[in-house]
Design an enzyme around this catalytic site. Structure first.
Site, PDB file in Angstrom:
ATOM      1  N   ARG A 292      35.668  50.827  43.253  1.00 22.52           N
ATOM      2  CA  ARG A 292      35.657  51.971  42.334  1.00 22.52           C
ATOM      3  C   ARG A 292      35.056  53.220  42.985  1.00 22.52           C
ATOM      4  O   ARG A 292      35.423  54.336  42.633  1.00 22.52           O
ATOM      5  CB  ARG A 292      34.897  51.611  41.059  1.00 22.52           C
ATOM      6  CG  ARG A 292      35.733  50.713  40.161  1.00 22.52           C
ATOM      7  CD  ARG A 292      34.995  50.273  38.927  1.00 22.52           C
ATOM      8  NE  ARG A 292      35.922  49.702  37.954  1.00 22.52           N
ATOM      9  CZ  ARG A 292      35.560  49.122  36.824  1.00 22.52           C
ATOM     10  NH1 ARG A 292      34.280  49.015  36.521  1.00 22.52           N
ATOM     11  NH2 ARG A 292      36.462  48.635  36.004  1.00 22.52           N
TER      12      ARG A 292
ATOM     13  N   LYS B 113      39.133  35.301  29.998  1.00 23.53           N
ATOM     14  CA  LYS B 113      38.876  36.095  28.782  1.00 23.53           C
ATOM     15  C   LYS B 113      40.088  35.980  27.860  1.00 23.53           C
ATOM     16  O   LYS B 113      40.837  36.944  27.680  1.00 23.53           O
ATOM     17  CB  LYS B 113      38.631  37.551  29.152  1.00 23.53           C
ATOM     18  CG  LYS B 113      37.320  37.801  29.887  1.00 23.53           C
ATOM     19  CD  LYS B 113      37.195  39.299  30.119  1.00 23.53           C
ATOM     20  CE  LYS B 113      36.016  39.659  30.969  1.00 23.53           C
ATOM     21  NZ  LYS B 113      36.112  41.055  31.437  1.00 23.53           N
TER      22      LYS B 113
ATOM     23  N   GLY C 141      38.902  42.833  36.830  1.00 26.68           N
ATOM     24  CA  GLY C 141      37.786  42.836  37.775  1.00 26.68           C
ATOM     25  C   GLY C 141      37.842  41.680  38.758  1.00 26.68           C
ATOM     26  O   GLY C 141      37.866  41.890  39.981  1.00 26.68           O
TER      27      GLY C 141
ATOM     28  N   GLY D 138      39.884  46.262  31.274  1.00 22.21           N
ATOM     29  CA  GLY D 138      40.339  46.495  29.900  1.00 22.21           C
ATOM     30  C   GLY D 138      41.266  47.703  29.794  1.00 22.21           C
ATOM     31  O   GLY D 138      42.241  47.680  29.037  1.00 22.21           O
TER      32      GLY D 138
END
Ligand code: ADP
Ligand code: 3PG
Ligand code: MG
Length: 408
Positions: free
Chosen positions: A38, A201, A361, A386
Site C-alpha cells: 500500500r 471471511k 489482503g 473490502g
C-alpha cells in the site's frame, strides 16, 4: 470505460498545498512493516504532486485504535518507509490537525511531503464528523483534497467523506487505476470471465458470490468458503472451518445459478472441490492427505483443495480470458496447504493473454510473495480488500461518490 471523477491531472494543483488521503493500513509485526504494497502503491500520486511543486500533506488510518491514541498504531514507521521509497525525507507530524500541522506546513518547501498521525486516534474519524474534517482541512492549509486510499473508500469516514465538503476533491492516480481496472473487468470483461473465491471471511464475501452468479461465466470455490458450500450440500466436513448460518444466501445463490444455466449445469457453473487436503491438526508440522469430499473423516480438517481439484481447477482456469481471484484456496500461510493457491497463482501468471485481478489482503500478500516480482505476473494486484469486493459487487463506494464529477 472512462473514469467518472476528476483526477489530479484535471485540476491546477501546481504550487498548491494538497491534502492526500492514503490507505497506509499496513500489516505490522513487532513494530515493523511486514508488507509495504500500500505504501509503494501511493508513490505515483505523491511523485506527481511533488513534480507539480506542491506541498503534500498525507493522512491515513492504521488499524482499529477505536478513537484512542494507541502508539502501536502510530504512522511513524510508515513515514520512514515512505522516505526510503521517495528518496526524500518525509516529515512525520504527530497530530492530524491543529497548530503543529499548520506550523509544519508553513515550514515546508515546495515538493516536500508531510505525513500526519493516524486519523483513527480520534473517534470523530469513523463517525464521519464534519467539525473534525473541517479542522483537518483548515489546519493543513490545503487548496485541494486528493483521495488516493482505494482500500478505504468503502467507508464513509471523516477523512473519506466529510472532508470533501470542505475542499474541492479529486481522485489520485492509484484510486483511478484501481477503480478503472476493476470496473472494466466487471463491466466489459474479455470472456470467459471466471471468479475464484476462497478464504475464510465467508459471511463478508458470500453476498459477492451472489453478484458473481450474474456476471461470471464460471465460479470456482476453495478455502473455508468451499467447506461452507459442501456442508450446505450435505457433505460431512468433519472439523473443517465453515459458516453454517448462510442457508438463505446459499439458497439465493443456487436459485440464481439454476435460473442462469439450468439445473443440469449448476455444478459445472459453481465448481466446488471434488477432494480436499485434510490434516488432523493445523500446525506447521502437519502434513496433507487427500480425501474425496464424500469421505472426509469426523476428525479431519480440510485445509486446502485436494490434488484432483487442483488439476481440475487449473485445467478449467486455463480456458478463461479474465480471472478475478479473492480468497486463498487453503491455509496458504503454511507451505503444506499452499499448493492449491500456488497452482491458481501459476495458472493466472502463465496463461497467455489472460487478464488477472487479485484482491484481498491475504490473497494479495500470497500472490506477491509467490510472484517475488512486485506482482508483475498478474494484470492487477489490488490494494483493496473490502473496497475491491464492494466495487466488484456493484456497490457504491462513498469515498469515490463524494469526489467531483469529471466533465462529460
Ligand atoms: P483475504 O484476506 O484475501 O480477503 P480472507 O481473509 O477471507 O481473504 O481469507 C484468507 C484466510 O483464509 C487465510 O488466513 C487462510 O488461512 C484462511 N483459510 C483459507 N482456507 C481455509 C480453510 N480451508 N480453513 C481455514 N482457514 C482457511
Ligand atoms: C482495509 O484494510 O481493508 C482498509 O484499510 C479498511 O480498514 P477497516 O476495515 O479497518 O475499515
Ligand atoms: Mg484476510
Amino acid at each position: 470505460m472512462s473514469f467518472a471523477k476528476l483526477t489530479i491531472r484535471d485540476v491546477p494543483v501546481h504550487d498548491k498545498v494538497v491534502l492526500v488521503r492514503a490507505d497506509y493500513n499496513v500489516p505490522l509485526m513487532g513494530g515493523k512493516i511486514s508488507d509495504d504494497l500500500r505504501i509503494r502503491a501511493s508513490v505515483p500520486t505523491l511523485q506527481y504532486l511533488r513534480e507539480q511543486s506542491c506541498k503534500v500533506v498525507v493522512m491515513s488510518h492504521l488499524g482499529r485504535p477505536d478513537g484512542d491514541t494507541k502508539l502501536e498504531f502510530s504512522l511513524a514507521p510508515v513515514a520512514e518507509r515512505l522516505s526510503e521509497l521517495l528518496g526524500v525525507e518525509v516529515r512525520f507530524v504527530d497530530a492530524c490537525y491543529g497548530d503543529k500541522v499548520t506550523q509544519a506546513v508553513k515550514a515546508a518547501k515546495s515538493g516536500d511531503v508531510l505525513l500526519l498521525e493516524n486519523v483513527r486516534f480520534h473517534a470523530e474519524e469513523e463517525a464521519n464528523d464534519s467539525t473534525f474534517a473541517g479542522k483537518i482541512a483548515k489546519s493543513s492549509l490545503a487548496r485541494y483534497f486528493v483521495q488516493d486510499g482505494f482500500g478505504v473508500v468503502h467507508r464513509a469516514h471523516a477523512s473519506t467523506e466529510a472532508i470533501t465538503h470542505f475542499l474541492p476533491s479529486v481522485a489520485g492516480l492509484l484510486l483511478e487505476r484501481e477503480v478503472t481496472t476493476i470496473s472494466h473487468a466487471m463491466e466489459d470483461p474479455e470472456r470467459p470471465l471466471y471468479a475464484v473465491m476462497g478464504g475464510a471471511k465467508v459471511s463478508d464475501k458470500i453476498k459477492v458470490i451472489e453478484a458473481f452468479v450474474h456476471v461470471a461465466d464460471k465460479i470456482l470455490i476453495g478455502g473455508a468458503m468451499a467447506n461452507t458450500f459442501l456442508a450446505y450440500k450435505g457433505y460431512d466436513i468433519g472439523k473443517s472451518k465453515a459458516e453454517t448460518d448462510q442457508q438463505e444466501t446459499l439458497d439465493a445463490i443456487y436459485e440464481a445459478a439454476r435460473a442462469k444455466v439450468g439445473e443440469a449445469g449448476v455444478d459445472d457453473f459453481i465448481m466446488l472441490p471434488v477432494d480436499v487436503a485434510v490434516a488432523g491438526e493445523i500446525s506447521p508440522e502437519a502434513s496433507r492427505r487427500n480425501a474425496k469430499v464424500d469421505a472426509i473423516g469426523v476428525d479431519d480438517i480440510a485445509a486446502d483443495i485436494g490434488d484432483l481439484t487442483i488439476e481440475r481447477f487449473s485445467h478449467e482456469l486455463a480456458h478463461a480470458k479474465t480471472v478475478v481471484w479473492n480468497g486463498t484456496m487453503g491455509l496458504a500461510e503454511l507451505p503444506e496447504f499452499a499448493h492449491g493457491s500456488a497452482r491458481v497463482a501459476m495458472t493466472l501468471a502463465t496463461t497467455p493473454g489472460m487478464t488477472s485481478i487479485v484482491g484481498g489482503g491475504d490473497t494479495a500478500d500470497f500472490a506477491l510473495k509467490w510472484d517475488g516480482n512486485g506482482g508483475r505476473s498478474f494484470t492487477h494486484v489490488s490494494t483493496g480488500g473490502g473496497a475491491s469486493l464492494d466495487l466488484m459487487a456493484g456497490n457504491k463506494l462513498p469515498g469515490v461518490e463524494a469526489l467531483l464529477e469529471a466533465k462529460k
